[in-house]
Scaffold this motif. Structure first.
Motif, PDB file in Angstrom:
ATOM      1  N   ASP A 212      35.334  79.957  60.269  1.00  8.26           N
ATOM      2  CA  ASP A 212      36.043  81.083  59.658  1.00  8.26           C
ATOM      3  C   ASP A 212      37.547  80.852  59.536  1.00  8.26           C
ATOM      4  O   ASP A 212      38.277  81.711  59.042  1.00  8.26           O
ATOM      5  N   THR A 213      38.015  79.691  59.983  1.00 12.51           N
ATOM      6  CA  THR A 213      39.442  79.355  59.932  1.00 12.51           C
ATOM      7  C   THR A 213      39.569  77.872  59.605  1.00 12.51           C
ATOM      8  O   THR A 213      38.865  77.054  60.194  1.00 12.51           O
ATOM      9  N   ALA A 214      40.447  77.521  58.653  1.00  9.38           N
ATOM     10  CA  ALA A 214      40.560  76.106  58.293  1.00  9.38           C
ATOM     11  C   ALA A 214      41.918  75.792  57.677  1.00  9.38           C
ATOM     12  O   ALA A 214      42.526  76.642  57.020  1.00  9.38           O
ATOM     13  N   VAL A 215      42.369  74.578  57.934  1.00  4.08           N
ATOM     14  CA  VAL A 215      43.499  73.989  57.211  1.00  4.08           C
ATOM     15  C   VAL A 215      42.975  72.708  56.575  1.00  4.08           C
ATOM     16  O   VAL A 215      42.408  71.847  57.255  1.00  4.08           O
ATOM     17  N   ILE A 216      43.176  72.598  55.259  1.00  5.88           N
ATOM     18  CA  ILE A 216      42.600  71.497  54.485  1.00  5.88           C
ATOM     19  C   ILE A 216      43.728  70.737  53.804  1.00  5.88           C
ATOM     20  O   ILE A 216      44.577  71.342  53.143  1.00  5.88           O
ATOM     21  N   THR A 217      43.764  69.426  53.973  1.00  5.71           N
ATOM     22  CA  THR A 217      44.732  68.603  53.250  1.00  5.71           C
ATOM     23  C   THR A 217      43.992  67.762  52.217  1.00  5.71           C
ATOM     24  O   THR A 217      42.905  67.251  52.481  1.00  5.71           O
ATOM     25  N   ILE A 218      44.610  67.635  51.045  1.00  6.33           N
ATOM     26  CA  ILE A 218      43.961  66.989  49.910  1.00  6.33           C
ATOM     27  C   ILE A 218      44.927  66.030  49.232  1.00  6.33           C
ATOM     28  O   ILE A 218      46.062  66.409  48.916  1.00  6.33           O
ATOM     29  N   LYS A 219      44.484  64.808  49.013  1.00  2.00           N
ATOM     30  CA  LYS A 219      45.236  63.864  48.189  1.00  2.00           C
ATOM     31  C   LYS A 219      44.787  64.034  46.752  1.00  2.00           C
ATOM     32  O   LYS A 219      43.593  63.935  46.447  1.00  2.00           O
ATOM     33  N   MET A 220      45.741  64.277  45.859  1.00  2.00           N
ATOM     34  CA  MET A 220      45.428  64.472  44.448  1.00  2.00           C
ATOM     35  C   MET A 220      45.623  63.169  43.671  1.00  2.00           C
ATOM     36  O   MET A 220      46.360  62.276  44.103  1.00  2.00           O
ATOM     37  N   GLU A 221      44.995  63.075  42.520  1.00  2.00           N
ATOM     38  CA  GLU A 221      45.062  61.845  41.725  1.00  2.00           C
ATOM     39  C   GLU A 221      46.479  61.534  41.256  1.00  2.00           C
ATOM     40  O   GLU A 221      46.811  60.371  41.027  1.00  2.00           O
ATOM     41  N   ASN A 222      47.313  62.569  41.099  1.00  2.00           N
ATOM     42  CA  ASN A 222      48.681  62.319  40.628  1.00  2.00           C
ATOM     43  C   ASN A 222      49.640  62.002  41.765  1.00  2.00           C
ATOM     44  O   ASN A 222      50.853  61.904  41.566  1.00  2.00           O
ATOM     45  N   GLY A 223      49.112  61.846  42.988  1.00  2.00           N
ATOM     46  CA  GLY A 223      49.939  61.506  44.135  1.00  2.00           C
ATOM     47  C   GLY A 223      50.385  62.691  44.964  1.00  2.00           C
ATOM     48  O   GLY A 223      50.874  62.518  46.088  1.00  2.00           O
TER      49      GLY A 223
END
Length: 337
Positions: A212-223
């Motif tokens: 029920d709780t989250a921190v999400i990090t994402i690498k995008m294609e544009n850097g």
């Protein structure tokens, strides 16, 4: 005038019925179908000006007067009804997600090949006035090259544990909107996802196999690097904010409130809490997304969110679940069709 049928008369079906009847100018509803249609819902439909209701959605698909359908039924029916509607030659607006199963989404993609049917997925937040303003600033180059994207999405109260057990989990039910928003603001797809999550709101949600709780990090294609933070319970209301920081500056949006009034007294300075939940916060965006769908039909143009835009947030959601299970970053390329 485009004649439509609504499949599903639950909460979101009523939202779209209300917006079409009151706001969308170039569409009219002929039939509303729901397997649990009862006298109360039928009377509500009549009060909205829709006189024909049924328990069988196939009546809508067989009706030559109906040009398009809005699929607002339970998630497990979205992809099969989509395929049936496409084969029946009806334009389709499908609420998110198309399905939790990638193979079933692929069946919809295959059905659309060599079809003239318009297909749109219901990620309504792209049509919100605040997020549109952020996107427009990014596209106009006002903040330069995007470096960091932040999306905050916190619900005012958690769902029941029973709902959590069948919803596909937080990442495919709630965060899926935020995955789409990150793609929207970045203007590209994600490459890799890493999640830190916990059960801090309701132990029953954890017992149902969800978080029920989250921190999400994402690498995008544009850097760019994106960060999403989610909670199932914000005691002050529906917390919906976004920020894009770039090489030339930053653009951010605050929450919508009932008013912008701020009270200043000897006791302190106070303002309004955020609007309570999605019906209060996003009603205009629901109407705008359907307006765009109707415009695409009338002018034979592409819909703003096609079937692949429905697929990619699901891939991100599955990658997020895998990251939680395996305690590692997960590349989107690992989630194959």
């Amino acid at each position: 005038m485009v004649t439509v049928g609504i499949i599903g008369a639950g909460r979101i079906g009523k939202v779209h019925t209300t917006s079409i009847c009151n706001i969308v100018k170039n569409a009219t509803i002929k039939t509303i179908a729901d397997p649990f249609m009862n006298e109360e819902t039928a009377e509500w439909a009549k009060s909205m000006g829709v006189t024909h209701t049924t328990k069988d959605y196939k009546e809508i698909l067989a009706d030559p007067e109906i040009d398009a359908v809005l699929i607002c039924s339970s998630t497990n029916t979205h992809s099969p009804i989509s395929v049936e509607a496409i084969k029946a030659g009806k334009h389709v607006f499908c609420e998110k997600p198309i399905d939790h199963d990638i193979d079933k989404i692929k069946e919809v993609i295959d059905a659309l090949k060599d079809s003239k049917v318009k297909y749109q997925v219901g990620f309504n937040r792209r049509f919100d006035h605040n997020f549109e303003a952020v996107k427009n600033a990014v596209v106009a180059g006002k903040i330069g090259e995007p470096h960091i994207i932040k999306v905050t999405s916190r619900d005012p109260e958690p769902p029941s544990a029973e709902y959590a057990a069948v919803s596909g989990g937080m990442f495919l039910d709630m965060t899926i909107h935020d995955f789409d928003m990150v793609r929207f603001l970045a203007g590209c797809d994600a490459e890799e996802i890493y999640v830190q999550s916990a059960v801090l709101v309701d132990p029953a949600i954890g017992e149902a196999g969800d978080v029920d709780t989250a921190v999400i990090t994402i690498k995008m294609e544009n850097g760019a690097i994106a960060v999403i933070d989610n909670s199932r319970k914000a005691v002050y209301g529906y917390d919906q904010r976004a920020e894009v920081f770039g090489s030339k500056g930053m653009v951010a949006t605050a929450n919508d409130t009932e008013s912008s009034a701020v009270l200043s007294t000897a006791d302190g300075v106070t303002g309004e809490k955020p609007l309570y939940f999605f019906l209060e916060r996003y009603m205009q965006s629901f109407a705008k997304e359907v307006n765009c769908f109707i415009d695409a039909i009338e002018h034979n143009t592409d819909t703003p969110l096609g079937v692949l835009d429905g697929l990619k947030p699901v891939l991100m959601g599955i990658a997020a679940k895998k990251s939680v299970e395996e305690h590692r970053p997960v590349k989107i390329s690992e989630i194959t069709m």
